[in-house]
Design an enzyme around this catalytic site. Structure first.
Site, PDB file in Angstrom:
ATOM      1  N   ASP A 156       0.802  -1.233   0.000  1.00  0.00           N
ATOM      2  CA  ASP A 156       0.000   0.000   0.000  1.00  0.00           C
ATOM      3  C   ASP A 156       0.832   1.279   0.000  1.00  0.00           C
ATOM      4  O   ASP A 156       1.993   1.301   0.390  1.00  0.00           O
ATOM      5  CB  ASP A 156      -0.973   0.008   1.191  1.00  0.00           C
ATOM      6  CG  ASP A 156      -0.304  -0.257   2.530  1.00  0.00           C
ATOM      7  OD1 ASP A 156       0.767  -0.900   2.558  1.00  0.00           O
ATOM      8  OD2 ASP A 156      -0.849   0.176   3.563  1.00  0.00           O
ATOM      9  N   GLU A 168      -0.319  -2.310   4.987  1.00  0.00           N
ATOM     10  CA  GLU A 168       0.584  -2.248   6.147  1.00  0.00           C
ATOM     11  C   GLU A 168       0.332  -0.974   6.938  1.00  0.00           C
ATOM     12  O   GLU A 168       0.536  -0.934   8.149  1.00  0.00           O
ATOM     13  CB  GLU A 168       2.052  -2.302   5.689  1.00  0.00           C
ATOM     14  CG  GLU A 168       3.057  -2.489   6.807  1.00  0.00           C
ATOM     15  CD  GLU A 168       3.307  -1.232   7.630  1.00  0.00           C
ATOM     16  OE1 GLU A 168       3.373  -1.339   8.881  1.00  0.00           O
ATOM     17  OE2 GLU A 168       3.420  -0.142   7.060  1.00  0.00           O
TER      18      GLU A 168
HETATM   19 NI    NI Z   1       6.428   1.152   5.357  1.00  0.00          NI
END
Ligand code: NI
Length: 398
Positions: free
Chosen positions: A85, A143
């Protein structure tokens, strides 16, 4: 095995460098926010197809697990992880591969992690007659956003079938020069929790404070009182931080508001202490508020646990990396109070999370992650993909 395979991997890393650089440019131009990594996933699958690597898509929505079997047999399974992401940041770099998705940017290097892992995948696929065992390549969404793609993928069985004996992950580090990596054994990154307090009093004219229950004063006492959790309740050798970065009391110069809200973060390195500290935060905040005639609502959103690098596995990493990059290019890291959802894997199986040097002071590549000018010295891609392939095959032969 041995020298031959290492030289072969180095040669392939050099050969695939331009392709992996292009992969990184594509990903950098097309960043997607947490849990929206659809185009990213499609791009990764197309690449895996072109490399002849089989995979399972749709794990935790946009996550992918690819599998490569070495041709020497062997039951051992090693997992390698890259996060997918990007961040809601408007890119300020003037580069030909600048983000085309305005307001979204790969400012944490996850494009680098994915490109590098695809390079590693291609190297492993094309050397598989030289090694045994199985490598699982985990492309993980989200994440940057709670609850984190790692916990979702673990929940969907990503570490099982076949069971991974160990997992490696890497993260870009602009503070470290490209060509070097950083490692730390044991406790490495902090757990992180969001703390939200709402202090309730009774507003009124600032000239008649005796007719109010002043939530600004109560909030001030709470901020000070909560610091005893770190300085008096905590065991001194467990690094702990409690910080409040946002306090809103929306009255006026001469108006005492009804409520004050406080937003903070709690970070530490011990799961029992973490639970205990949450309890203390509630008790002290509510106790102070009640003693002053007000009240306090406490909401704590649990984030990631602390990240622990397995001693044994990180020692192995140190050996393999020294072997591949030279001892002088391995840096010992300090503890970090930042957090990473790779921590969830580290709570399940032996894990090793290391830093990939991506900075280059001479070229002025020094911007930190999560800034609009973050970028890397792309030579790091060659180091990254080869090193990870080498670490995986060495670990499988142990
Ligand atoms: Ni990172």
């Amino acid at each position: 095995m041995g020298m031959d395979l290492k030289e072969k991997i180095k040669q392939l890393a050099s050969e695939y460098f331009a392709e992996v650089q292009e992969i990184r440019h594509y990903l950098h131009q097309h960043p997607e926010l947490s849990m929206q990594e659809h185009q990213t996933a499609k791009f990764i699958m197309d690449k895996l197809d072109s490399f002849g690597i089989s995979y399972q898509p749709g794990i935790a929505k946009t996550g992918i697990v690819a599998i490569i079997h070495g041709m020497h047999g062997g039951e051992q399974v090693i997992a390698l992880r890259a996060d997918m992401d990007a961040l809601p940041i408007k890119e300020a770099n003037d580069v030909p591969y600048k983000s085309l998705n305005t307001g979204v940017m790969h400012a944490c290097g996850h494009d680098v992690h994915m490109a590098s892992l695809l390079g590693t995948a291609k190297i492993l696929q094309n050397t598989r007659e030289h090694w045994g065992g199985t490598v699982k390549l985990i492309f993980q969404p989200s994440e940057e956003s709670y609850p984190g793609g790692a916990s979702l993928m673990i929940g969907e069985g990503v570490l099982e079938n076949p069971s991974a004996a160990a997992i490696f992950g890497q993260h870009v580090a602009p503070q470290i020069e490209a060509g070097k990596v950083g490692i730390r054994s044991g406790m490495y990154m902090a757990s992180t929790d969001e703390v939200y307090l709402t202090v309730k009093g009774k507003g009124g004219h600032a000239a008649t404070p005796h007719l109010t229950i002043d939530p600004v004063l109560i909030a001030s006492h709470i901020v000070v009182a909560l610091q005893q959790i770190v300085s008096r309740n905590n065991t001194p050798w467990i690094p702990t931080v409690l910080s409040f970065g946002r306090i809103i009391g929306d009255g006026r110069m001469n108006v005492i508001p009804d409520t004050v809200t406080l937003d903070g973060t709690f970070r530490s390195f011990d799961e029992n202490w973490r639970v205990e500290a949450h309890k203390k935060i509630r008790e002290i905040a509510m106790g102070v508020a009640v003693s002053m005639g007000g009240n306090c609502e406490v909401e704590i959103k649990e984030g990631y646990p602390f990240l622990k690098n397995d001693e044994h596995l990180s020692n192995h990493f140190r050996e393999h990396a020294s072997d591949y990059l030279g001892k002088e290019n391995i840096i010992e890291l300090d503890l970090a109070m930042t957090a990473e959802d790779f921590a969830f894997y580290s709570q399940k199986i032996p894990a090793c999370f290391y830093r990939l040097g991506t900075g280059n002071k001479a070229k002025g590549i020094t911007s930190n992650v999560h800034t609009p000018t973050f970028n890397i010295d792309e030579k790091a891609l060659e180091t990254a993909m080869g090193l990870m392939a080498w670490v995986a095959v060495r670990e499988l032969s142990n």
